[in-house]
Design an enzyme around this catalytic site. Structure first.
Site, PDB file in Angstrom:
ATOM      1  N   HIS A 102     -38.444  50.526 -29.376  1.00 12.09           N
ATOM      2  CA  HIS A 102     -37.941  49.162 -29.265  1.00 12.09           C
ATOM      3  C   HIS A 102     -38.954  48.111 -29.702  1.00 12.09           C
ATOM      4  O   HIS A 102     -38.596  46.935 -29.840  1.00 12.09           O
ATOM      5  CB  HIS A 102     -37.472  48.887 -27.840  1.00 12.09           C
ATOM      6  CG  HIS A 102     -36.232  48.048 -27.787  1.00 12.09           C
ATOM      7  ND1 HIS A 102     -35.357  48.050 -26.738  1.00 12.09           N
ATOM      8  CD2 HIS A 102     -35.710  47.165 -28.679  1.00 12.09           C
ATOM      9  CE1 HIS A 102     -34.357  47.219 -26.965  1.00 12.09           C
ATOM     10  NE2 HIS A 102     -34.559  46.664 -28.142  1.00 12.09           N
ATOM     11  N   ASP A 126     -30.091  47.442 -22.539  1.00 11.60           N
ATOM     12  CA  ASP A 126     -31.239  48.304 -22.272  1.00 11.60           C
ATOM     13  C   ASP A 126     -31.288  48.648 -20.793  1.00 11.60           C
ATOM     14  O   ASP A 126     -30.937  47.824 -19.942  1.00 11.60           O
ATOM     15  CB  ASP A 126     -32.524  47.557 -22.673  1.00 11.60           C
ATOM     16  CG  ASP A 126     -33.687  48.473 -22.966  1.00 11.60           C
ATOM     17  OD1 ASP A 126     -33.821  49.516 -22.296  1.00 11.60           O
ATOM     18  OD2 ASP A 126     -34.497  48.130 -23.852  1.00 11.60           O
ATOM     19  N   HIS A 128     -34.154  49.082 -19.520  1.00 10.14           N
ATOM     20  CA  HIS A 128     -35.436  48.482 -19.178  1.00 10.14           C
ATOM     21  C   HIS A 128     -35.471  47.026 -19.643  1.00 10.14           C
ATOM     22  O   HIS A 128     -34.815  46.656 -20.621  1.00 10.14           O
ATOM     23  CB  HIS A 128     -36.575  49.251 -19.845  1.00 10.14           C
ATOM     24  CG  HIS A 128     -36.510  50.734 -19.639  1.00 10.14           C
ATOM     25  ND1 HIS A 128     -35.792  51.565 -20.478  1.00 10.14           N
ATOM     26  CD2 HIS A 128     -37.048  51.522 -18.675  1.00 10.14           C
ATOM     27  CE1 HIS A 128     -35.906  52.813 -20.048  1.00 10.14           C
ATOM     28  NE2 HIS A 128     -36.659  52.813 -18.951  1.00 10.14           N
ATOM     29  N   ASP A 130     -38.231  45.453 -20.807  1.00  7.98           N
ATOM     30  CA  ASP A 130     -39.163  45.295 -21.925  1.00  7.98           C
ATOM     31  C   ASP A 130     -39.841  43.932 -21.892  1.00  7.98           C
ATOM     32  O   ASP A 130     -40.055  43.297 -22.926  1.00  7.98           O
ATOM     33  CB  ASP A 130     -38.438  45.492 -23.269  1.00  7.98           C
ATOM     34  CG  ASP A 130     -37.887  46.897 -23.441  1.00  7.98           C
ATOM     35  OD1 ASP A 130     -38.317  47.793 -22.689  1.00  7.98           O
ATOM     36  OD2 ASP A 130     -37.013  47.103 -24.304  1.00  7.98           O
ATOM     37  N   HIS A 143     -43.602  49.242 -26.580  1.00  7.47           N
ATOM     38  CA  HIS A 143     -42.144  49.234 -26.476  1.00  7.47           C
ATOM     39  C   HIS A 143     -41.667  48.705 -25.120  1.00  7.47           C
ATOM     40  O   HIS A 143     -40.474  48.458 -24.945  1.00  7.47           O
ATOM     41  CB  HIS A 143     -41.551  50.617 -26.783  1.00  7.47           C
ATOM     42  CG  HIS A 143     -41.605  51.605 -25.660  1.00  7.47           C
ATOM     43  ND1 HIS A 143     -40.688  52.632 -25.516  1.00  7.47           N
ATOM     44  CD2 HIS A 143     -42.478  51.761 -24.632  1.00  7.47           C
ATOM     45  CE1 HIS A 143     -40.990  53.356 -24.452  1.00  7.47           C
ATOM     46  NE2 HIS A 143     -42.059  52.850 -23.905  1.00  7.47           N
ATOM     47  N   ASP A 229     -30.502  49.429 -27.266  1.00  2.75           N
ATOM     48  CA  ASP A 229     -31.315  50.597 -26.931  1.00  2.75           C
ATOM     49  C   ASP A 229     -30.381  51.654 -26.366  1.00  2.75           C
ATOM     50  O   ASP A 229     -29.686  51.412 -25.370  1.00  2.75           O
ATOM     51  CB  ASP A 229     -32.375  50.187 -25.900  1.00  2.75           C
ATOM     52  CG  ASP A 229     -33.382  51.278 -25.597  1.00  2.75           C
ATOM     53  OD1 ASP A 229     -32.996  52.462 -25.607  1.00  2.75           O
ATOM     54  OD2 ASP A 229     -34.550  50.948 -25.330  1.00  2.75           O
ATOM     55  N   ASP A 231     -30.841  53.995 -24.510  1.00  2.00           N
ATOM     56  CA  ASP A 231     -31.043  54.413 -23.125  1.00  2.00           C
ATOM     57  C   ASP A 231     -30.284  53.541 -22.133  1.00  2.00           C
ATOM     58  O   ASP A 231     -30.309  53.810 -20.924  1.00  2.00           O
ATOM     59  CB  ASP A 231     -32.533  54.512 -22.772  1.00  2.00           C
ATOM     60  CG  ASP A 231     -33.250  53.172 -22.633  1.00  2.00           C
ATOM     61  OD1 ASP A 231     -32.605  52.134 -22.390  1.00  2.00           O
ATOM     62  OD2 ASP A 231     -34.492  53.173 -22.744  1.00  2.00           O
ATOM     63  N   GLU A 274     -34.394  53.747 -30.242  1.00  2.00           N
ATOM     64  CA  GLU A 274     -34.781  54.732 -29.227  1.00  2.00           C
ATOM     65  C   GLU A 274     -33.943  56.010 -29.248  1.00  2.00           C
ATOM     66  O   GLU A 274     -33.815  56.695 -28.230  1.00  2.00           O
ATOM     67  CB  GLU A 274     -34.763  54.111 -27.818  1.00  2.00           C
ATOM     68  CG  GLU A 274     -35.756  52.967 -27.625  1.00  2.00           C
ATOM     69  CD  GLU A 274     -37.207  53.408 -27.425  1.00  2.00           C
ATOM     70  OE1 GLU A 274     -37.459  54.632 -27.377  1.00  2.00           O
ATOM     71  OE2 GLU A 274     -38.072  52.526 -27.319  1.00  2.00           O
TER      72      GLU A 274
END
Length: 306
Positions: A102, A126, A128, A130, A143, A229, A231, A274
């Site tokens: 990312h 995402d 996360h 980030d 990332h 992303d 994930d 990702e």
């Protein structure tokens, strides 16, 4: 043609895994292309041009800063990506950037934001946030820092990519799908005034309400960059990602997110990041990414008037 036709599409790969310490996402662009991304977009009526890949050094052949891993190398790649992103937008293409980790978004978002006047909003799908800084990051992996960097709060060498100062304003950012956020990130997000929807809000109110609120929240900006992303999806449907976290979006929730964003007709550029083929099963995560890009670009189960 889709109901909301956009400009011809330009695909640009950034096979970089310098922003993290797990190898594999550098093969993401190849995996997504192998899953017939170009064919899927052309089937929707879009002309497509594949613009190749950015040049990325091999991690084992470069030195790494102790506090921020591979800072110089990531900066060099993102500077190239930022320039290419701005050129793609100037040429009238709808850019799709294939990662890579990312951290490539430092280059993609700064490039599209600086390509013309006005304000750029960001939807960050995402697990996360980030939103770490070098001093708050537990790992030093970039990332985990790109969104803070784009908001002007990251390492100066990265913040200045694409031009002086922040690429986007914190109040023009919406995160969707969060479920793994560091303690210091929570404080930074709150202080910056970033709008964030966790999986709790999605579970409590439904993904449609969350997405529509996000679209309304960004109604004041001139363009919207979607940074996707993989994930954000539950690992049961997307095992091949850089940093999997249980409890993510389901298959239908993910398609609904993309379908509703398509209906809003606001997205002007896209990251798909990702994807890690090493952790995948028969390239299923890359194939799902292609499906979801199709939904974003207007693919429907059946095209009836509503």
């Amino acid at each position: 043609m889709p109901r909301n036709p956009r400009n011809p599409v330009g695909i640009f790969g950034v096979p970089m895994d310098l922003g993290q310490d797990r190898r594999g996402v550098d093969m993401g662009p190849s995996a997504i292309r192998y899953a017939r991304l170009e064919d899927a977009i052309e089937e929707l009526g879009y002309p497509v041009t594949d613009l190749g890949n950015a040049g990325v050094p091999i991690p084992e052949l470069i030195e790494s800063d102790e506090s921020v891993r591979h800072l110089d190398a990531v900066r060099s790649v993102c500077e190239e990506v930022s320039g290419r992103a701005g050129a793609v937008v100037s040429e009238g293409l709808f850019p799709i950037f294939l990662g890579g980790d990312h951290s490539i978004s430092i280059g993609t978002v700064s490039g599209v934001a600086g390509s013309s006047g006005g304000r750029t909003g960001v939807i960050w799908l995402d697990a996360h946030a980030d939103f770490n800084l070098p001093e708050t990051s537990p790992s030093g992996n970039i990332h985990g820092m790109p969104l803070a960097t784009l908001a002007g709060m990251g390492p100066a060498d990265l913040v200045e990519i694409g031009g002086p100062g922040a690429s986007v304003r914190p109040e023009d950012i919406v995160l969707i799908g969060l479920r793994s956020v560091d303690l210091e990130e929570r404080n930074l997000l709150r202080e910056a005034g970033v709008r964030a929807y966790t999986m709790k809000e999605i579970d409590a109110y439904g993904v449609a309400r969350v997405v529509r609120q996000a679209m309304k929240y960004l109604s004041h900006v001139d363009r919207v960059h979607l940074s996707f992303d993989l994930d954000v999806l539950d690992p049961e449907i997307a095992p091949g990602v850089g940093t999997p976290v249980r409890g993510g979006l389901t298959y239908r929730e993910a398609h609904l997110v993309m379908e509703l964003i398509n209906e809003a007709d606001v997205v002007t550029s896209l990251d798909v990041v990702e994807v890690n083929p090493i952790l995948d099963v028969r390239n299923g995560t890359a194939s799902l990414a292609v499906e979801l890009v199709g939904s974003l670009l207007g693919r429907r189960i059946i095209d009836l008037p509503v």
